[in-house]
Design a protein around this motif. Sequence first.
Motif, PDB file in Angstrom:
ATOM      1  N   GLN A  94       7.531   0.997  -7.141  1.00  0.00           N
ATOM      2  CA  GLN A  94       6.144   0.907  -7.235  1.00  0.00           C
ATOM      3  C   GLN A  94       5.413   1.786  -7.907  1.00  0.00           C
ATOM      4  O   GLN A  94       4.551   1.592  -8.751  1.00  0.00           O
ATOM      5  N   LYS A  95       5.936   3.098  -7.825  1.00  0.00           N
ATOM      6  CA  LYS A  95       5.125   4.136  -8.420  1.00  0.00           C
ATOM      7  C   LYS A  95       5.359   4.285  -9.996  1.00  0.00           C
ATOM      8  O   LYS A  95       4.339   4.447 -10.864  1.00  0.00           O
ATOM      9  N   ILE A 147       6.724  -2.515   6.844  1.00  0.00           N
ATOM     10  CA  ILE A 147       7.437  -3.260   8.031  1.00  0.00           C
ATOM     11  C   ILE A 147       7.567  -4.618   7.279  1.00  0.00           C
ATOM     12  O   ILE A 147       6.467  -5.344   7.231  1.00  0.00           O
ATOM     13  N   ILE A 148       8.600  -4.843   6.801  1.00  0.00           N
ATOM     14  CA  ILE A 148       9.123  -6.344   6.096  1.00  0.00           C
ATOM     15  C   ILE A 148       9.180  -7.390   7.400  1.00  0.00           C
ATOM     16  O   ILE A 148      10.117  -6.971   8.274  1.00  0.00           O
ATOM     17  N   PRO A 149       8.529  -8.523   7.161  1.00  0.00           N
ATOM     18  CA  PRO A 149       9.066  -9.359   8.348  1.00  0.00           C
ATOM     19  C   PRO A 149      10.495  -9.873   8.308  1.00  0.00           C
ATOM     20  O   PRO A 149      11.137  -9.599   7.407  1.00  0.00           O
ATOM     21  N   ASN A 188       0.711  -1.057   0.047  1.00  0.00           N
ATOM     22  CA  ASN A 188       0.022   0.058   0.018  1.00  0.00           C
ATOM     23  C   ASN A 188       0.861   1.204   0.114  1.00  0.00           C
ATOM     24  O   ASN A 188       1.577   1.551   0.866  1.00  0.00           O
ATOM     25  N   VAL A 189       0.953   1.950  -1.082  1.00  0.00           N
ATOM     26  CA  VAL A 189       1.867   2.924  -1.386  1.00  0.00           C
ATOM     27  C   VAL A 189       1.492   4.178  -0.307  1.00  0.00           C
ATOM     28  O   VAL A 189       2.319   5.048  -0.072  1.00  0.00           O
ATOM     29  N   TRP A 234      -0.403 -11.616   0.853  1.00  0.00           N
ATOM     30  CA  TRP A 234       1.051 -11.681   0.358  1.00  0.00           C
ATOM     31  C   TRP A 234       1.436 -10.620  -0.482  1.00  0.00           C
ATOM     32  O   TRP A 234       0.417  -9.965  -1.369  1.00  0.00           O
ATOM     33  N   ILE A 235       2.438  -9.867  -0.234  1.00  0.00           N
ATOM     34  CA  ILE A 235       2.924  -8.758  -0.861  1.00  0.00           C
ATOM     35  C   ILE A 235       4.172  -8.961  -1.465  1.00  0.00           C
ATOM     36  O   ILE A 235       5.030  -9.714  -0.972  1.00  0.00           O
ATOM     37  N   LEU A 236       4.307  -8.471  -2.641  1.00  0.00           N
ATOM     38  CA  LEU A 236       5.559  -8.793  -3.418  1.00  0.00           C
ATOM     39  C   LEU A 236       6.425  -7.664  -3.121  1.00  0.00           C
ATOM     40  O   LEU A 236       6.385  -6.444  -3.461  1.00  0.00           O
ATOM     41  N   ILE A 237       7.737  -8.002  -2.483  1.00  0.00           N
ATOM     42  CA  ILE A 237       8.596  -7.041  -2.066  1.00  0.00           C
ATOM     43  C   ILE A 237      10.112  -6.995  -2.916  1.00  0.00           C
ATOM     44  O   ILE A 237      10.637  -5.951  -2.943  1.00  0.00           O
TER      45      ILE A 237
END
Length: 319
Positions: A270-271, A155-157, A148-149, A243-246
């Motif tokens: 992402q932008k 915060i990455i696990p 979510n931009v 699940w988020i693509l980082i």
Amino acid sequence: MGPGGCAFLLSLLLGSFISSFQKKTLQSVCGRPVYSGRVVGGKDAAATRWPWQVSLQLSNSHVCGGSLLSDRWIVTAAHCLQMTRIPFLYTVQLGSVERDNLDEGVILRVSQIVIHPTYSNVSGDIALLRLFSRVTYSSSILPICLSNVKKKRLIIPDSCWVTGWGKLKEEDADYPTILQEAEVPIIKRQKCENIYNPLGSFLPQIQPVIMETMICAGDVKKGKDTCQGDSGGPLACHIDGIWILIGLSSWGRGCGISFPGIYTNVTYYQKWIMSVISRAEVLGANNLNLSDFLFSIVPLSLALLGPSCVFGSNILPGE
């Protein structure tokens, strides 16, 4: 109001409606697999566990991984497209953990390749692929979410997951046919910099090896890492129930030995991703596969715009 003005207002109305419709649909399905890696040191992945996983193929041969972002867009690493940038030579396979299993998966052809403008060697290692036709979502084919931009900071696990059909060991000649998965710890950038550039702390004038456009991950002790053939594949994190693509598998030294893997920081780009997709979808609005939807919404739109808007019959969308 003249026909030109009416056409413009109608396009704005339909574009806004379709955009919000698609956005809501995408957000409601992305990052939510039904099922609730080598990748070196991993294991076989269960069917439907990673429904966004893509096999990028050139002349029907696997070259890289990728991730489904929407029903028409794939993200992968830019270096995966070094052999040629002719779109129609590439296909993507989705919907199967068993590579080249045409009975389970689907094969779609690429229509457009967009390389990040800063791509050079390991910098800007990200590319977008637009498909000729839209995919149909199912339990085995679903997009992965982007972060979510609007949030100030993601915060990455401590650990995330990598998947791919890359080599099980660097010295292997063959690639696995079953998708591999592995959980890997996320390594802080400064610690990773010290691993890759041990002299950096003594020579601060040297440009860092690990830049903010990159993410470092891997378990050197347990030999969990990505390898040749995994490039472009996802580094996915389970955050707030989705699940988020980082990251995208980008580069490294060796496979699972001494050095962790380096991934393109998807959040950083992402932008750019959203800008490319939005611009392409607006330009290709007439190619949306929403004929039935438009047949029902056009009369309503004309009514809202007023009786002065009269068109001929050439307003129907085409693929």
